[in-house]
Write a protein that holds these residues in place. Structure first.
Motif, PDB file in Angstrom:
ATOM      1  N   ALA A  96       0.899  -1.204  -0.053  1.00 43.98           N
ATOM      2  CA  ALA A  96       0.212  -0.061   0.074  1.00 43.98           C
ATOM      3  C   ALA A  96       0.887   1.158   0.017  1.00 43.98           C
ATOM      4  N   ASN A  97       1.893   1.251   0.712  1.00 44.37           N
ATOM      5  CA  ASN A  97       2.723   2.524   0.666  1.00 44.37           C
ATOM      6  C   ASN A  97       3.568   2.313  -0.611  1.00 44.37           C
ATOM      7  N   ALA A  98       3.910   1.690  -1.168  1.00 40.89           N
ATOM      8  CA  ALA A  98       4.596   1.540  -2.487  1.00 40.89           C
ATOM      9  C   ALA A  98       3.585   2.111  -3.478  1.00 40.89           C
ATOM     10  N   GLU A  99       2.313   1.741  -3.540  1.00 41.22           N
ATOM     11  CA  GLU A  99       1.196   2.437  -4.449  1.00 41.22           C
ATOM     12  C   GLU A  99       1.104   3.764  -3.912  1.00 41.22           C
ATOM     13  N   ASN A 100       0.961   4.229  -3.016  1.00 40.58           N
ATOM     14  CA  ASN A 100       1.249   5.670  -2.419  1.00 40.58           C
ATOM     15  C   ASN A 100       2.208   6.542  -2.872  1.00 40.58           C
ATOM     16  N   ASP A 101       3.368   5.816  -2.950  1.00 37.87           N
ATOM     17  CA  ASP A 101       4.686   6.410  -3.277  1.00 37.87           C
ATOM     18  C   ASP A 101       4.528   6.795  -4.813  1.00 37.87           C
ATOM     19  N   ARG A 102       4.087   5.620  -5.462  1.00 35.18           N
ATOM     20  CA  ARG A 102       3.977   5.823  -6.952  1.00 35.18           C
ATOM     21  C   ARG A 102       3.060   6.991  -7.184  1.00 35.18           C
ATOM     22  N   LEU A 103       2.101   7.114  -6.749  1.00 38.80           N
ATOM     23  CA  LEU A 103       1.367   8.142  -6.760  1.00 38.80           C
ATOM     24  C   LEU A 103       1.859   9.527  -6.368  1.00 38.80           C
ATOM     25  N   ARG A 104       2.439   9.546  -5.472  1.00 40.02           N
ATOM     26  CA  ARG A 104       3.228  10.818  -5.201  1.00 40.02           C
ATOM     27  C   ARG A 104       4.389  11.034  -6.246  1.00 40.02           C
ATOM     28  N   ALA A 105       4.884  10.174  -6.511  1.00 41.00           N
ATOM     29  CA  ALA A 105       5.928  10.491  -7.636  1.00 41.00           C
ATOM     30  C   ALA A 105       5.321  10.782  -8.967  1.00 41.00           C
ATOM     31  N   ARG A 106       4.136  10.307  -9.326  1.00 40.54           N
ATOM     32  CA  ARG A 106       3.620  10.878 -10.409  1.00 40.54           C
ATOM     33  C   ARG A 106       2.836  12.175 -10.189  1.00 40.54           C
ATOM     34  N   LEU A 107       2.649  12.718  -9.091  1.00 44.58           N
ATOM     35  CA  LEU A 107       2.221  13.965  -8.597  1.00 44.58           C
ATOM     36  C   LEU A 107       3.375  15.092  -8.910  1.00 44.58           C
ATOM     37  N   VAL A 108       4.564  14.569  -8.471  1.00 43.11           N
ATOM     38  CA  VAL A 108       5.677  15.212  -8.570  1.00 43.11           C
ATOM     39  C   VAL A 108       6.132  15.649  -9.985  1.00 43.11           C
ATOM     40  N   THR A 109       6.054  14.550 -10.719  1.00 46.71           N
ATOM     41  CA  THR A 109       6.480  14.850 -12.265  1.00 46.71           C
ATOM     42  C   THR A 109       5.302  15.260 -13.036  1.00 46.71           C
ATOM     43  N   GLY A 110       4.330  16.051 -12.396  1.00 42.13           N
ATOM     44  CA  GLY A 110       3.213  16.711 -13.167  1.00 42.13           C
ATOM     45  C   GLY A 110       1.955  16.168 -13.209  1.00 42.13           C
ATOM     46  N   GLY A 111       1.681  14.874 -12.818  1.00 40.16           N
ATOM     47  CA  GLY A 111       0.574  14.220 -12.799  1.00 40.16           C
ATOM     48  C   GLY A 111      -0.345  15.081 -11.907  1.00 40.16           C
ATOM     49  N   ARG A 112      -1.791  14.616 -12.011  1.00 42.77           N
ATOM     50  CA  ARG A 112      -2.668  15.285 -11.364  1.00 42.77           C
ATOM     51  C   ARG A 112      -3.480  14.142 -10.594  1.00 42.77           C
ATOM     52  N   VAL A 113      -3.906  14.868  -9.562  1.00 41.56           N
ATOM     53  CA  VAL A 113      -4.887  13.784  -8.519  1.00 41.56           C
ATOM     54  C   VAL A 113      -6.217  13.974  -8.800  1.00 41.56           C
ATOM     55  N   ARG A 114      -7.006  13.020  -9.210  1.00 37.05           N
ATOM     56  CA  ARG A 114      -8.361  13.466  -9.886  1.00 37.05           C
ATOM     57  C   ARG A 114      -9.130  12.662  -8.595  1.00 37.05           C
ATOM     58  N   VAL A 115     -10.433  13.234  -8.152  1.00 36.90           N
ATOM     59  CA  VAL A 115     -11.098  12.333  -7.371  1.00 36.90           C
ATOM     60  C   VAL A 115     -12.371  12.493  -8.144  1.00 36.90           C
ATOM     61  N   ALA A 116     -12.974  11.070  -8.189  1.00 37.41           N
ATOM     62  CA  ALA A 116     -14.152  10.837  -8.700  1.00 37.41           C
ATOM     63  C   ALA A 116     -15.326  11.294  -7.677  1.00 37.41           C
ATOM     64  N   GLY A 117     -16.299  11.711  -7.985  1.00 33.42           N
ATOM     65  CA  GLY A 117     -17.303  12.139  -6.810  1.00 33.42           C
ATOM     66  C   GLY A 117     -18.687  12.197  -7.622  1.00 33.42           C
ATOM     67  N   SER A 118     -19.697  12.162  -6.834  1.00 38.38           N
ATOM     68  CA  SER A 118     -21.070  12.485  -7.192  1.00 38.38           C
ATOM     69  C   SER A 118     -21.900  13.334  -6.305  1.00 38.38           C
ATOM     70  N   CYS A 119     -22.805  13.891  -6.795  1.00 39.21           N
ATOM     71  CA  CYS A 119     -23.543  14.841  -5.795  1.00 39.21           C
ATOM     72  C   CYS A 119     -24.974  14.442  -5.465  1.00 39.21           C
ATOM     73  N   PRO A 120     -25.362  14.039  -4.366  1.00 36.65           N
ATOM     74  CA  PRO A 120     -26.709  13.891  -4.089  1.00 36.65           C
ATOM     75  C   PRO A 120     -27.629  14.917  -4.753  1.00 36.65           C
ATOM     76  N   ALA A 121     -28.872  14.525  -4.988  1.00 35.50           N
ATOM     77  CA  ALA A 121     -30.004  15.452  -5.742  1.00 35.50           C
ATOM     78  C   ALA A 121     -30.126  16.589  -4.867  1.00 35.50           C
ATOM     79  N   ALA A 122     -30.204  16.556  -3.443  1.00 39.48           N
ATOM     80  CA  ALA A 122     -30.478  17.516  -2.773  1.00 39.48           C
ATOM     81  C   ALA A 122     -29.507  18.839  -2.819  1.00 39.48           C
ATOM     82  N   THR A 123     -28.207  18.574  -3.088  1.00 42.57           N
ATOM     83  CA  THR A 123     -27.077  19.366  -2.949  1.00 42.57           C
ATOM     84  C   THR A 123     -26.364  19.695  -4.354  1.00 42.57           C
ATOM     85  N   ARG A 124     -27.291  19.436  -5.478  1.00 43.15           N
ATOM     86  CA  ARG A 124     -26.866  19.512  -6.776  1.00 43.15           C
ATOM     87  C   ARG A 124     -26.611  21.051  -7.112  1.00 43.15           C
TER      88      ARG A 124
END
Length: 188
Positions: A96-124
């Motif tokens: 798990a730490n290796a995967e996190n380190d891979r994501l950090r390295a990707r972020l450092v080299t210009g990669g972006r962190v994207r978060v998938a999300g959804s909004c409930p109907a009441a807060t759209r």
């Protein structure tokens, strides 16, 4: 006659002394044989008791040694289970730490962190900044792109969650596999 009477008294007295000495000797011998028999019986009884005591001690000692062997085997099994559990948890955390380190390295080299999300109907409907007319909308099931700093923060939080979940899982498995399977008489 007086000499003869005196001689006869002496012979009778001598015979009485001899008979008395013979009687005492015979009584002494008989008593010695009887006491020797009692002493021999006492020695035999003592030897039998000593042998029985040795057998009892050997039985107790063997039972104690068996108990110690069983307790040691259980302790070694528990230690092995703990070592296996530790190895498994360490591998999971390392992965798990290796995967996190891979994501950090990707972020450092210009990669972006994207978060998938959804909004409930009441807060759209979210009003746009600086406007009071018409609601702005966030589409459902879209991704949100985070700044590099926010991405690092998310990865830091993710690393903490991974470490905590791995530790909790390891402790739960320890309780299930080691503590609950242990003999209640044996304390580790």
């Amino acid at each position: 006659m007086a000499v003869l009477e005196q001689y006869r008294a002496w012979v009778i007295a001598g015979a009485a002394v001899v008979l008395l000495a013979v009687g005492i000797s015979i009584g002494w011998s008989l008593n010695g044989w009887r006491l020797s028999g009692q002493v021999a019986d006492a020695k035999t009884e003592t030897a039998n008791e000593r042998t029985a005591h040795q057998v009892d001690l050997a039985t107790i000692s063997n039972a104690a040694a068996q108990h110690v062997r069983e307790a040691l085997a259980k302790q070694q099994d528990a230690q092995q289970a703990l070592a296996d559990l530790d190895e498994k948890s360490t591998k999971e955390l390392t992965s798990a730490n290796a995967e996190n380190d891979r994501l950090r390295a990707r972020l450092v080299t210009g990669g972006r962190v994207r978060v998938a999300g959804s909004c409930p109907a009441a807060t759209r409907a979210v009003p746009a900044a600086g406007t009071t007319t018409g609601p702005a909308r966030v589409d459902d099931a879209t991704t949100v792109e985070l700044s590099p700093e926010a991405g690092r923060n998310v990865l830091d939080i993710r690393a903490g969650i991974i470490a905590d979940q791995t530790a909790l899982k390891a402790l739960q498995e320890y309780v299930r596999n080691v503590c609950l399977n242990a003999d209640p008489k044996v304390r580790y």
